[in-house]
Write a protein that holds these residues in place. Structure first.
Motif, PDB file in Angstrom:
ATOM      1  N   PRO A   1       0.803  -1.223   0.000  1.00  0.00           N
ATOM      2  CA  PRO A   1       0.000   0.000   0.000  1.00  0.00           C
ATOM      3  C   PRO A   1       0.836   1.274   0.000  1.00  0.00           C
ATOM      4  N   ALA A   2       0.371   2.249  -0.750  1.00  0.00           N
ATOM      5  CA  ALA A   2       1.021   3.557  -0.768  1.00  0.00           C
ATOM      6  C   ALA A   2       0.879   4.250   0.577  1.00  0.00           C
ATOM      7  N   ILE A   3      -0.181   3.893   1.301  1.00  0.00           N
ATOM      8  CA  ILE A   3      -0.448   4.532   2.583  1.00  0.00           C
ATOM      9  C   ILE A   3       0.565   4.128   3.656  1.00  0.00           C
ATOM     10  N   ALA A   4       1.395   3.106   3.342  1.00  0.00           N
ATOM     11  CA  ALA A   4       2.403   2.652   4.302  1.00  0.00           C
ATOM     12  C   ALA A   4       3.435   3.735   4.601  1.00  0.00           C
ATOM     13  N   ASP A   5       3.530   4.754   3.766  1.00  0.00           N
ATOM     14  CA  ASP A   5       4.419   5.879   4.059  1.00  0.00           C
ATOM     15  C   ASP A   5       3.886   6.716   5.220  1.00  0.00           C
ATOM     16  N   TYR A   6       2.616   6.532   5.539  1.00  0.00           N
ATOM     17  CA  TYR A   6       1.983   7.365   6.564  1.00  0.00           C
ATOM     18  C   TYR A   6       1.433   6.553   7.736  1.00  0.00           C
ATOM     19  N   LEU A   7       0.882   5.388   7.437  1.00  0.00           N
ATOM     20  CA  LEU A   7       0.291   4.562   8.485  1.00  0.00           C
ATOM     21  C   LEU A   7       1.073   3.268   8.658  1.00  0.00           C
ATOM     22  N   ASP A   8       1.241   2.867   9.901  1.00  0.00           N
ATOM     23  CA  ASP A   8       1.887   1.595  10.231  1.00  0.00           C
ATOM     24  C   ASP A   8       0.889   0.478   9.912  1.00  0.00           C
ATOM     25  N   ILE A   9       1.189  -0.342   8.916  1.00  0.00           N
ATOM     26  CA  ILE A   9       0.229  -1.336   8.451  1.00  0.00           C
ATOM     27  C   ILE A   9      -0.066  -2.365   9.536  1.00  0.00           C
ATOM     28  N   GLY A  10       0.949  -2.725  10.328  1.00  0.00           N
ATOM     29  CA  GLY A  10       0.714  -3.642  11.440  1.00  0.00           C
ATOM     30  C   GLY A  10      -0.257  -3.052  12.446  1.00  0.00           C
ATOM     31  N   ALA A  11      -0.058  -1.800  12.794  1.00  0.00           N
ATOM     32  CA  ALA A  11      -0.973  -1.123  13.719  1.00  0.00           C
ATOM     33  C   ALA A  11      -2.362  -1.007  13.105  1.00  0.00           C
ATOM     34  N   LEU A  12      -2.400  -0.800  11.790  1.00  0.00           N
ATOM     35  CA  LEU A  12      -3.686  -0.678  11.099  1.00  0.00           C
ATOM     36  C   LEU A  12      -4.431  -2.010  11.116  1.00  0.00           C
ATOM     37  N   ARG A  13      -3.715  -3.116  10.938  1.00  0.00           N
ATOM     38  CA  ARG A  13      -4.357  -4.442  11.010  1.00  0.00           C
ATOM     39  C   ARG A  13      -4.917  -4.696  12.408  1.00  0.00           C
ATOM     40  N   ARG A  14      -4.132  -4.368  13.418  1.00  0.00           N
ATOM     41  CA  ARG A  14      -4.605  -4.570  14.796  1.00  0.00           C
ATOM     42  C   ARG A  14      -5.806  -3.681  15.094  1.00  0.00           C
ATOM     43  N   TRP A  15      -5.764  -2.447  14.594  1.00  0.00           N
ATOM     44  CA  TRP A  15      -6.891  -1.515  14.755  1.00  0.00           C
ATOM     45  C   TRP A  15      -8.145  -2.084  14.110  1.00  0.00           C
ATOM     46  N   TYR A  16      -8.005  -2.615  12.898  1.00  0.00           N
ATOM     47  CA  TYR A  16      -9.150  -3.187  12.194  1.00  0.00           C
ATOM     48  C   TYR A  16      -9.692  -4.399  12.949  1.00  0.00           C
ATOM     49  N   ALA A  17      -8.802  -5.290  13.403  1.00  0.00           N
ATOM     50  CA  ALA A  17      -9.244  -6.491  14.109  1.00  0.00           C
ATOM     51  C   ALA A  17     -10.003  -6.132  15.383  1.00  0.00           C
ATOM     52  N   ARG A  18      -9.519  -5.120  16.086  1.00  0.00           N
ATOM     53  CA  ARG A  18     -10.154  -4.719  17.348  1.00  0.00           C
ATOM     54  C   ARG A  18     -11.489  -4.043  17.108  1.00  0.00           C
ATOM     55  N   ARG A  19     -11.516  -3.086  16.206  1.00  0.00           N
ATOM     56  CA  ARG A  19     -12.728  -2.303  15.986  1.00  0.00           C
ATOM     57  C   ARG A  19     -13.814  -3.114  15.261  1.00  0.00           C
TER      58      ARG A  19
END
Length: 290
Positions: A245-263
């Motif tokens: 993802p291009a967004i990886a320059d701005y968002l931590d993809i690992g943190a984003l996966r954990r955020w998605y799993a939790r929410r």
């Protein structure tokens, strides 16, 4: 909006739309009741922490003494700053830790609007929020070959509304309502114990059915919470989670996966809207670099 305009275009070429009513006649009571929360916060700050802390938690008030601008920002944004920082890469977190340029601009825009929080909020909505909505309506309807008209933004109506008092736009339903609201989070009593756009409801009480006059504000509801967790969002999630993802320059993809799993365990439309924003940002960044 485009799909709606395209459907309308089959039988009509000119439409009236309601843009401007919420901004001018105080339709966002959850935000325009900010002064009410500021008074509650000041009262709780004077109490011992053992009492004030659980009360603030129950009422959804911040732990710290927030300014009216900070209160407004927390209610206005789709992505709270703390949540955004938790998803950011270290490099981007350093940039947005203070969001200096944007926050300073919004702070100046907010405080240039008047002497009271309500005046500041309304002027911010009229000057900065409403123009984007009008542009969106114009773009989507014209793309479908439909002419849209926005009667609530007629300069005479706007000038009159801005001269009217706060209580003429947003009033309590009855004498006990403010006392009942004092013990409830604003999301619970907004449009239940108070009446938004009261002037318009009064003006049209002989022309519209009670079911319209008394209903709560209804935006353009989309089941984004359901979308965020079912198969229809999978192609979008794959863009963010699987395909460099291009967004990886701005968002931590690992943190984003954990955020998605939790929410996603208790997905609601607010979470779905946040995921929609992230996916759209990913698509935008890809188009920008192509």
């Amino acid at each position: 909006m485009y799909l709606l305009a395209r459907a309308v275009s089959r039988s009509h070429k000119v439409v009236l739309t309601g843009e401007g009513a919420d901004e001018i006649f105080l339709g966002y009571s959850r935000i325009f009741r900010l002064s009410f929360d500021l008074r509650r916060q000041a009262l709780l700050a004077a109490l011992p922490d053992v009492i004030g802390r659980p009360a603030r938690r129950h009422l959804g008030l911040p732990k710290f003494k927030a300014s009216d601008f900070e209160f407004f920002l927390a209610r206005y944004t789709y992505f709270p700053q703390a949540e955004k920082l938790g998803l950011a890469t270290p490099a981007w977190r350093k940039d947005i830790g203070h969001d200096a340029g944007l926050i300073d601009w919004m702070n100046n825009a907010y405080h240039s609007g008047g002497a009271t929080p309500v005046e500041r909020i309304r002027q911010f909505f009229v000057r900065h929020h409403l123009p984007a909505l009008l542009e969106m309506v114009d773009n989507t309807t014209m793309a479908a070959g439909v002419e849209s008209r926005v009667p609530f933004t007629d300069h005479r109506i706007v000038a009159l509304a801005l001269r009217m008092s706060f209580s003429e736009h947003l009033r309590w339903k009855h004498a006990l309502a403010p006392f009942q609201a004092a013990f409830a989070p604003i999301e619970k009593f907004s449009e239940t114990l108070d009446v938004s756009k009261a002037a318009l409801r009064t003006l049209y009480r002989d022309r519209l059915p009670a079911s319209v006059l008394t209903r709560k504000k209804l935006g353009f509801p989309l089941p984004l919470g359901k979308w965020a967790t079912d198969q229809s969002s999978m192609p979008f999630r794959d863009l963010v989670f699987k395909e460099s993802p291009a967004i990886a320059d701005y968002l931590d993809i690992g943190a984003l996966r954990r955020w998605y799993a939790r929410r996603s365990q208790a997905a609601n439309d607010a979470f779905g809207k946040q995921l929609w924003l992230i996916c759209n940002l990913e698509i935008f960044l890809r188009q920008l670099s192509s």
